[in-house]
Design a protein around this motif. Structure first.
Motif, PDB file in Angstrom:
ATOM      1  N   GLU A  74     -11.818  -1.295  -9.431  1.00  0.00           N
ATOM      2  CA  GLU A  74     -11.226  -2.498 -10.027  1.00  0.00           C
ATOM      3  C   GLU A  74     -10.834  -3.511  -8.956  1.00  0.00           C
ATOM      4  O   GLU A  74     -10.953  -4.725  -9.168  1.00  0.00           O
ATOM      5  CB  GLU A  74     -10.022  -2.105 -10.885  1.00  0.00           C
ATOM      6  CG  GLU A  74     -10.423  -1.336 -12.134  1.00  0.00           C
ATOM      7  CD  GLU A  74      -9.247  -1.007 -13.033  1.00  0.00           C
ATOM      8  OE1 GLU A  74      -9.423  -1.011 -14.273  1.00  0.00           O
ATOM      9  OE2 GLU A  74      -8.155  -0.719 -12.517  1.00  0.00           O
ATOM     10  N   CYS A  75     -10.371  -3.031  -7.801  1.00  0.00           N
ATOM     11  CA  CYS A  75     -10.029  -3.947  -6.708  1.00  0.00           C
ATOM     12  C   CYS A  75     -11.278  -4.651  -6.180  1.00  0.00           C
ATOM     13  O   CYS A  75     -11.255  -5.853  -5.906  1.00  0.00           O
ATOM     14  CB  CYS A  75      -9.337  -3.184  -5.581  1.00  0.00           C
ATOM     15  SG  CYS A  75      -7.650  -2.654  -5.958  1.00  0.00           S
ATOM     16  N   VAL A  76     -12.370  -3.902  -6.023  1.00  0.00           N
ATOM     17  CA  VAL A  76     -13.622  -4.492  -5.546  1.00  0.00           C
ATOM     18  C   VAL A  76     -14.149  -5.488  -6.571  1.00  0.00           C
ATOM     19  O   VAL A  76     -14.567  -6.606  -6.216  1.00  0.00           O
ATOM     20  CB  VAL A  76     -14.667  -3.391  -5.257  1.00  0.00           C
ATOM     21  CG1 VAL A  76     -16.026  -4.010  -4.952  1.00  0.00           C
ATOM     22  CG2 VAL A  76     -14.214  -2.526  -4.093  1.00  0.00           C
ATOM     23  N   GLU A 132      -4.553  -5.700  -3.321  1.00  0.00           N
ATOM     24  CA  GLU A 132      -3.476  -5.405  -4.274  1.00  0.00           C
ATOM     25  C   GLU A 132      -4.016  -5.387  -5.693  1.00  0.00           C
ATOM     26  O   GLU A 132      -4.478  -6.401  -6.206  1.00  0.00           O
ATOM     27  CB  GLU A 132      -2.365  -6.445  -4.149  1.00  0.00           C
ATOM     28  CG  GLU A 132      -1.179  -6.170  -5.056  1.00  0.00           C
ATOM     29  CD  GLU A 132      -0.070  -7.193  -4.892  1.00  0.00           C
ATOM     30  OE1 GLU A 132       0.135  -7.994  -5.824  1.00  0.00           O
ATOM     31  OE2 GLU A 132       0.565  -7.202  -3.819  1.00  0.00           O
ATOM     32  N   HIS A 133      -3.968  -4.234  -6.328  1.00  0.00           N
ATOM     33  CA  HIS A 133      -4.431  -4.095  -7.705  1.00  0.00           C
ATOM     34  C   HIS A 133      -3.584  -4.948  -8.630  1.00  0.00           C
ATOM     35  O   HIS A 133      -2.400  -5.193  -8.380  1.00  0.00           O
ATOM     36  CB  HIS A 133      -4.343  -2.619  -8.123  1.00  0.00           C
ATOM     37  CG  HIS A 133      -4.998  -2.306  -9.426  1.00  0.00           C
ATOM     38  ND1 HIS A 133      -4.338  -2.402 -10.631  1.00  0.00           N
ATOM     39  CD2 HIS A 133      -6.270  -1.919  -9.724  1.00  0.00           C
ATOM     40  CE1 HIS A 133      -5.159  -2.073 -11.605  1.00  0.00           C
ATOM     41  NE2 HIS A 133      -6.330  -1.772 -11.085  1.00  0.00           N
ATOM     42  N   LEU A 168      -3.938  -1.283  -1.469  1.00  0.00           N
ATOM     43  CA  LEU A 168      -4.752  -0.743  -0.389  1.00  0.00           C
ATOM     44  C   LEU A 168      -4.160  -1.059   0.983  1.00  0.00           C
ATOM     45  O   LEU A 168      -4.408  -0.334   1.947  1.00  0.00           O
ATOM     46  CB  LEU A 168      -6.175  -1.294  -0.483  1.00  0.00           C
ATOM     47  CG  LEU A 168      -7.087  -0.624  -1.520  1.00  0.00           C
ATOM     48  CD1 LEU A 168      -8.375  -1.401  -1.694  1.00  0.00           C
ATOM     49  CD2 LEU A 168      -7.383   0.812  -1.117  1.00  0.00           C
ATOM     50  N   SER A 169      -3.369  -2.136   1.077  1.00  0.00           N
ATOM     51  CA  SER A 169      -2.785  -2.493   2.365  1.00  0.00           C
ATOM     52  C   SER A 169      -1.877  -1.382   2.890  1.00  0.00           C
ATOM     53  O   SER A 169      -1.803  -1.150   4.105  1.00  0.00           O
ATOM     54  CB  SER A 169      -2.004  -3.806   2.252  1.00  0.00           C
ATOM     55  OG  SER A 169      -1.005  -3.698   1.248  1.00  0.00           O
ATOM     56  N   TYR A 170      -1.164  -0.683   1.985  1.00  0.00           N
ATOM     57  CA  TYR A 170      -0.295   0.409   2.414  1.00  0.00           C
ATOM     58  C   TYR A 170      -1.101   1.500   3.114  1.00  0.00           C
ATOM     59  O   TYR A 170      -0.647   2.099   4.094  1.00  0.00           O
ATOM     60  CB  TYR A 170       0.415   1.039   1.209  1.00  0.00           C
ATOM     61  CG  TYR A 170       1.559   0.249   0.638  1.00  0.00           C
ATOM     62  CD1 TYR A 170       1.598  -1.135   0.701  1.00  0.00           C
ATOM     63  CD2 TYR A 170       2.616   0.895   0.004  1.00  0.00           C
ATOM     64  CE1 TYR A 170       2.647  -1.858   0.155  1.00  0.00           C
ATOM     65  CE2 TYR A 170       3.677   0.181  -0.543  1.00  0.00           C
ATOM     66  CZ  TYR A 170       3.679  -1.195  -0.465  1.00  0.00           C
ATOM     67  OH  TYR A 170       4.726  -1.899  -0.998  1.00  0.00           O
ATOM     68  N   VAL A 171      -2.298   1.774   2.576  1.00  0.00           N
ATOM     69  CA  VAL A 171      -3.098   2.899   3.055  1.00  0.00           C
ATOM     70  C   VAL A 171      -4.034   2.491   4.187  1.00  0.00           C
ATOM     71  O   VAL A 171      -4.194   3.224   5.176  1.00  0.00           O
ATOM     72  CB  VAL A 171      -3.930   3.497   1.893  1.00  0.00           C
ATOM     73  CG1 VAL A 171      -4.648   4.763   2.341  1.00  0.00           C
ATOM     74  CG2 VAL A 171      -3.046   3.793   0.696  1.00  0.00           C
ATOM     75  N   LEU A 172      -4.658   1.311   4.069  1.00  0.00           N
ATOM     76  CA  LEU A 172      -5.702   0.906   5.016  1.00  0.00           C
ATOM     77  C   LEU A 172      -5.194   0.009   6.140  1.00  0.00           C
ATOM     78  O   LEU A 172      -5.902  -0.192   7.121  1.00  0.00           O
ATOM     79  CB  LEU A 172      -6.834   0.191   4.263  1.00  0.00           C
ATOM     80  CG  LEU A 172      -7.547   1.013   3.189  1.00  0.00           C
ATOM     81  CD1 LEU A 172      -8.690   0.208   2.583  1.00  0.00           C
ATOM     82  CD2 LEU A 172      -8.054   2.331   3.755  1.00  0.00           C
ATOM     83  N   THR A 227       1.723   6.069  -0.121  1.00  0.00           N
ATOM     84  CA  THR A 227       2.509   5.731  -1.311  1.00  0.00           C
ATOM     85  C   THR A 227       1.670   5.444  -2.554  1.00  0.00           C
ATOM     86  O   THR A 227       1.980   5.956  -3.636  1.00  0.00           O
ATOM     87  CB  THR A 227       3.421   4.532  -0.992  1.00  0.00           C
ATOM     88  OG1 THR A 227       4.171   4.816   0.197  1.00  0.00           O
ATOM     89  CG2 THR A 227       4.374   4.251  -2.135  1.00  0.00           C
ATOM     90  N   PRO A 228       0.593   4.636  -2.489  1.00  0.00           N
ATOM     91  CA  PRO A 228      -0.161   4.321  -3.713  1.00  0.00           C
ATOM     92  C   PRO A 228      -0.895   5.512  -4.328  1.00  0.00           C
ATOM     93  O   PRO A 228      -1.337   5.433  -5.473  1.00  0.00           O
ATOM     94  CB  PRO A 228      -1.173   3.260  -3.235  1.00  0.00           C
ATOM     95  CG  PRO A 228      -0.599   2.718  -1.969  1.00  0.00           C
ATOM     96  CD  PRO A 228       0.100   3.871  -1.336  1.00  0.00           C
TER      97      PRO A 228
END
Length: 769
Positions: A184-186, A208-209, A216-220, A379-380
C-alpha cells in the motif's frame, strides 16, 4: 484448452536465495488469482538453490501431490524446505498475539489482588504520560512508554507492576500483513507520481502509511541526511550531546540506510513511469482525457492503475526487496530470544533481566519513536507488548501498587458525536476493573471522549470509569481564580457532555454518569516531567486515583431486586437499532439513507473491504467500523429497553435509591455487550466473508457503485430490519438477539416474559393491572 503449467523461479533475497511460484491450489486473498508464494531456501549457494527449485517444479508438474494428504509421500522424495514451501500454504498457521503474550506472562487477576486498568484517550491528551507517572519512568533517560503530540501508541501495551525481575514478551504482526502495508505504501507513492505531486509528498506517502500505524522511516531510517546535519550544526554543544548520547545508529549506518532508501525511490520512479503509460492507455480506452478528467473519472483510472501494479512482477519484486530490508532489522536484536514462524518470520520476542536500564533499552526498540534511532526501531512491526517488573511511581514513596496497566492506540479526533468506539477498545471493557478516560482539561470535552462515555454507560461499564483531566495548569481565564474555580469550570464542561448523552440515551444514563462526581474525577497539572515534592495538588490527585483503583477489586454488594421485562418491547428496540444502522451506512456508501453521516471516498470503502475480506482478523478500517457501529446501535436501544422493566421482583419500595436499580441493570448490560461482540462479528464477517472478498475484487468502470451495492446487500443480510412480515433472515436475526438478551437477563437473575426457546412454551405472560 491447454492446462496451465505452474513453474517456480529463483529469486535473490537478502539473506539468501528464494523461490517464487503461484500455488496451483490456494487462491490469493482477492479470491481470483492463485496465491503468489515467495519462500527462503536457506542457502546462499546458487547451484544448491537451483536444485531445490527443480524439485519444486517436479512437484508442481504432478497433480498427484496437490493435496494435503500427499505431504508424507512428498517428504520422502523432496527436500523438507520444498515440502514446507508447498504444503504450509494448505494449512496456514493460526496466530493470536494476545494468547502468545498470555502464555509467557499471564495477567494476574482480582484473586491475586491485582486491578486491571484500561487507559483510553484522544491522541495527544496525555494518557501515555499518565501511564509513565504510574510506572515512575524517567521522561528523559528512559522514555518508556513513548509519547509525542502525534499518534504514538500503535499497539497493545500491558504492564504488570511487581516482582523482582524485569520480563518482557513482544508479539509481531504476521509477515503477510507487513507485506501488504508495504504494498500500500508503494502504491500510494506511485499514485503521488501520477498526480504530479512534489518529491517530498512522494517520499511521505512511501515512508508513512495512510493509517499512520506503519511508518517505514522507523525501520529503514531517514533520507534527509543533509537536513539532519544542518540541524545538528545549529544546536549548542550540550544540546547536541543530549540528543545523540544514547543514539544507537551510527553516522555510517545513516549513510547506508539513506543509500538503500534512495535505491527504493529510484525503483519507484521506474515503476511510476511504466504505470503512467498504463494510466494513459486506460484513459484512451475509456475515452477519458486525463488532463480534463472529472474526479470520478480519475478515480476509475487510479483503480485500474492499482490493479495493473498488482499484475506487474516488477512491483512485487520491489515489495519483496523492501520486505527483506525490513526483516533484516531483526538482526540488530542482541538480547532475549526470538521465536519464529514456519516461514522464519519472527512471531515473539522474550527477555528477562534484573537490570532495569538494560531492560528498558531492549524494550524501547519495539516501542520507541526516538528519531536518532530511526533505522533500528521495530515499532511498526509490533502487535503487542507485555512487560512485568518492579516499577513504582515516584510520588508513592517507592511503593509498587498491585495493578496492571493496559494502554493502546488513541481514539482519534473524529468530529461526529455519533461515531462508535473501536472494538479493539470495547472488547477490553470486560476484563478491565477500572477504565481511565484521559481528556484535556484545557478544552471543552470533544466528540471522541463523549463517544466513549456514551459507550460506557450503555454497556453498563460506567461504574468502572475514572475521568482524568490533564493539562489542568493550562485552564486559564479572567474569571478563573484559583484551583476551585478551575475545577468547577472543567466539571461544567463534563456535565454539559453528560446532559447531551442523556438526551440520546435517557435520563438514567445522565444520572449514572453524574454520580461519578466527585470521587471519580481527577485533575493533573504539569505531568510531563517527574513530579517534584512541591507538586502537592497533582500528587494528591494521583494518590486519590490510585486509591480508587485499588478499591475497584472489592466485590460489589449483592443484588437484592431482579428486573422483569416484556419481550414485545425488545422487538421494537431491535427494529429501531437495525434501521439506524442501515441509515448510517447507506449514507456512508453514498446511497441515501436518513442520516447525517458524510459519504466516504471510494478508496476508503475499498480499503475497508480489503481489511475485512483479505487481511483477515480485522473488523474495521480507520474510522469505518461496521461491527462497532452495529454493536453501538443495538446496545443503545437494548440499554434503553433494559432501563424500563415492567416490574421488579421483589417489588422496589418507592423510596429506594436509584443506585440499586442501576447496579442491577448494569450487570445485564455488561452481559449483553459481551455477547453482542461475538454475535455481530459472526453475522457481519464470519458468515459473510466471501461477500467482503467479492466486494473488494470489483474492478473497472462502475466498480465503486457495484461495490457499494454489494456491501449494502451484505449488511441487509447480516442485520435485517425486522418488520411486520419478516423474511427468514430477519426472523433468524431477531430470534438470535432475543435469545441473547433473554440469557443475559436470566444469568443476572432477571426474567424476560413472552419469549420462548425453540420447543418450549412461552414464559407466563404478565401485564400490570
Amino acid at each position: 484448452m491447454n492446462e496451465r503449467q505452474y513453474r517456480a523461479t529463483l529469486s535473490k533475497g537478502r539473506p539468501g536465495w528464494c523461490v517464487i511460484f503461484r500455488h496451483p491450489i490456494v487462491l490469493a486473498a482477492d479470491g481470483k488469482q492463485k496465491l503468489r508464494v515467495r519462500r527462503g531456501l536457506g542457502t546462499r549457494d546458487e547451484a544448491e538453490a537451483a536444485t531445490l527449485v527443480a524439485q519444486l517444479n517436479e512437484l508442481l508438474s504432478d497433480r498427484g501431490f496437490w493435496n494435503l494428504g500427499a505431504r508424507t509421500r512428498a517428504a520422502v522424495k523432496f527436500n523438507e524446505i520444498i515440502v514446507a514451501a508447498f504444503y504450509d500454504q494448505l494449512s496456514p498457521e493460526q496466530r493470536d498475539g494476545w494468547a502468545e503474550r498470555e502464555r509467557i506472562l499471564p495477567l494476574p487477576s482480582k484473586d491475586d489482588g491485582y486491578a486491571k486498568v484500561q487507559f483510553i484517550g484522544t491522541t495527544g491528551a496525555g494518557k501515555t504520560t499518565v501511564v509513565r507517572q504510574l510506572l515512575g519512568t524517567d521522561p528523559v533517560d528512559e522514555r518508556f512508554p513513548s509519547t509525542s503530540a502525534a499518534k504514538t501508541t500503535i499497539c497493545d501495551l500491558e504492564i504488570i507492576l511487581g516482582g523482582e525481575t524485569f520480563e518482557g514478551a513482544v508479539s509481531f504482526i504476521p509477515r503477510e500483513q507487513a507485506r501488504h502495508f508495504i504494498m500500500e505504501c508503494v502504491s500510494a507513492a506511485v499514485s503521488a507520481h501520477l498526480e504530479n505531486s512534489q518529491p517530498s509528498e512522494v517520499i511521505r506517502r512511501f515512508m508513512e502509511h495512510s493509517e499512520q500505524k506503519f511508518r517505514l522511516s522507523y525501520v529503514l531510517g531517514s533520507l534527509h541526511l543533509r537536513k539532519v546535519r544542518v540541524e545538528e550544526e545549529l544546536l549548542d554543544d550540550d544540546e547536541e550531546e543530549a540528543v545523540n548520547e544514547d543514539a544507537e545508529v551510527t553516522q555510517e549506518e545513516k549513510v547506508q540506510f539513506a543509500a538503500k532508501l534512495q535505491y527504493f525511490l529510484d525503483q519507484l520512479d521506474t515503476l511510476a513511469s511504466s504505470s503512467k503509460d498504463a494510466f494513459l492507455n486506460a484513459a484512451n480506452d475509456l475515452s477519458i482525457d486525463p488532463y480534463r478528467a472529472t474526479r470520478q473519472d480519475r478515480d476509475v483510472l487510479q483503480d485500474l492503475v492499482e490493479e495493473g501494479l498488482e499484475n506487474q512482477e516488477s512491483f512485487h519484486t520491489l515489495v519483496d526487496q523492501i520486505l527483506d530490508e525490513v526483516e533484516s532489522r531483526f538482526e540488530f536484536i542482541t538480547s532475549g530470544k526470538l521465536i519464529r514462524s514456519r516461514e522464519n518470520w519472527p512471531t515473539l520476542w522474550t527477555f528477562s533481566t534484573n537490570d532495569r536500564e538494560e531492560f528498558i533499552r531492549a524494550v524501547n526498540r519495539f516501542s520507541s519513536n526516538y528519531a536518532p534511532n530511526f533505522g533500528r526501531l521495530l515499532t511498526p512491526l509490533v502487535e503487542g507488548i507485555r512487560v512485568h517488573g518492579p516499577f513504582a511511581p515516584t510520588w508513592n514513596q517507592g511503593k509498587c501498587p498491585r495493578i496492571v496497566l493496559m494502554d493502546g492506540q488513541g481514539i482519534g479526533h473524529k468530529a461526529d458525536s455519533t461515531s462508535s468506539v473501536s472494538t479493539a477498545i470495547t472488547k477490553r471493557f470486560q476484563i478491565a476493573d477500572v477504565i481511565v478516560l484521559v481528556d484535556n482539561a484545557a478544552q471543552p470535552m470533544q466528540a471522541a471522549p463523549v463517544s466513549v462515555l456514551r459507550t460506557l454507560v450503555t454497556s453498563g461499564h460506567e461504574s468502572k470509569l475514572i475521568l482524568a483531566f490533564t493539562h489542568f495548569d493550562e485552564v486559564k481565564g479572567d474569571n478563573l481564580i484559583g484551583p476551585i474555580a478551575q475545577k468547577e469550570h472543567v466539571i461544567g464542561s463534563y456535565f454539559n457532555a453528560v446532559q447531551a448523552i442523556g438526551k440520546v440515551s435517557g435520563r438514567e444514563s445522565e444520572h449514572a454518569l453524574k454520580r461519578l462526581h466527585p470521587d471519580r474525577l481527577v485533575f493533573f497539572a504539569s505531568i510531563q516531567n517527574q513530579l517534584p515534592d512541591k507538586a502537592k495538588f497533582t500528587r494528591n490527585e494521583f494518590s486519590r486515583m490510585l486509591g480508587a483503583i485499588e478499591a475497584s477489586i472489592q466485590p460489589p454488594p449483592p443484588v437484592q431486586h431482579r428486573p422483569v421485562y416484556n419481550v414485545a418491547n425488545l422487538v421494537l428496540a431491535i427494529q429501531k437499532a437495525a434501521q439506524e444502522f442501515h441509515d448510517q451506512w447507506k449514507a456512508i456508501f453514498g446511497m441515501g439513507g436518513r442520516s447525517n453521516a458524510i459519504p466516504e471516498h471510494w478508496t476508503r470503502i475499498k480499503a475497508l473491504a480489503q481489511r475485512i475480506g483479505i487481511s483477515k482478523n480485522h473488523d474495521e478500517y480507520d474510522t469505518l467500523r461496521p461491527i462497532a457501529d452495529l454493536i453501538l446501535r443495538l446496545q443503545e436501544r437494548i440499554s434503553a429497553f433494559l432501563s424500563e422493566p415492567i416490574r421488579w421482583n421483589p417489588a422496589l419500595p418507592y423510596y429506594v435509591d436509584d443506585d440499586i436499580r442501576i447496579q442491577a441493570v448494569d450487570a445485564i448490560r455488561r452481559e449483553v455487550n459481551k455477547r453482542l461482540h461475538d454475535l455481530c462479528r459472526r453475522r457481519m464477517i464470519d458468515e459473510q466473508l466471501s461477500g467482503w472478498v467479492e466486494a473488494y475484487g470489483r474492478k473497472g468502470t462502475g466498480s465503486t457503485k457495484v461495490r457499494a451495492k454489494d456491501l449494502v446487500g451484505l449488511y441487509e443480510s447480516a442485520a435485517p430490519v425486522p418488520n411486520e412480515m419478516p423474511g427468514p433472515d430477519a426472523k433468524e436475526f431477531l430470534s438470535e438477539l432475543q435469545e441473547l438478551v433473554a440469557e443475559s437477563v436470566e444469568n443476572c437473575g432477571g426474567e424476560l416474559r413472552g419469549w420462548k426457546r425453540d420447543g418450549e412454551p412461552p414464559h407466563e405472560w404478565w401485564a400490570p393491572g
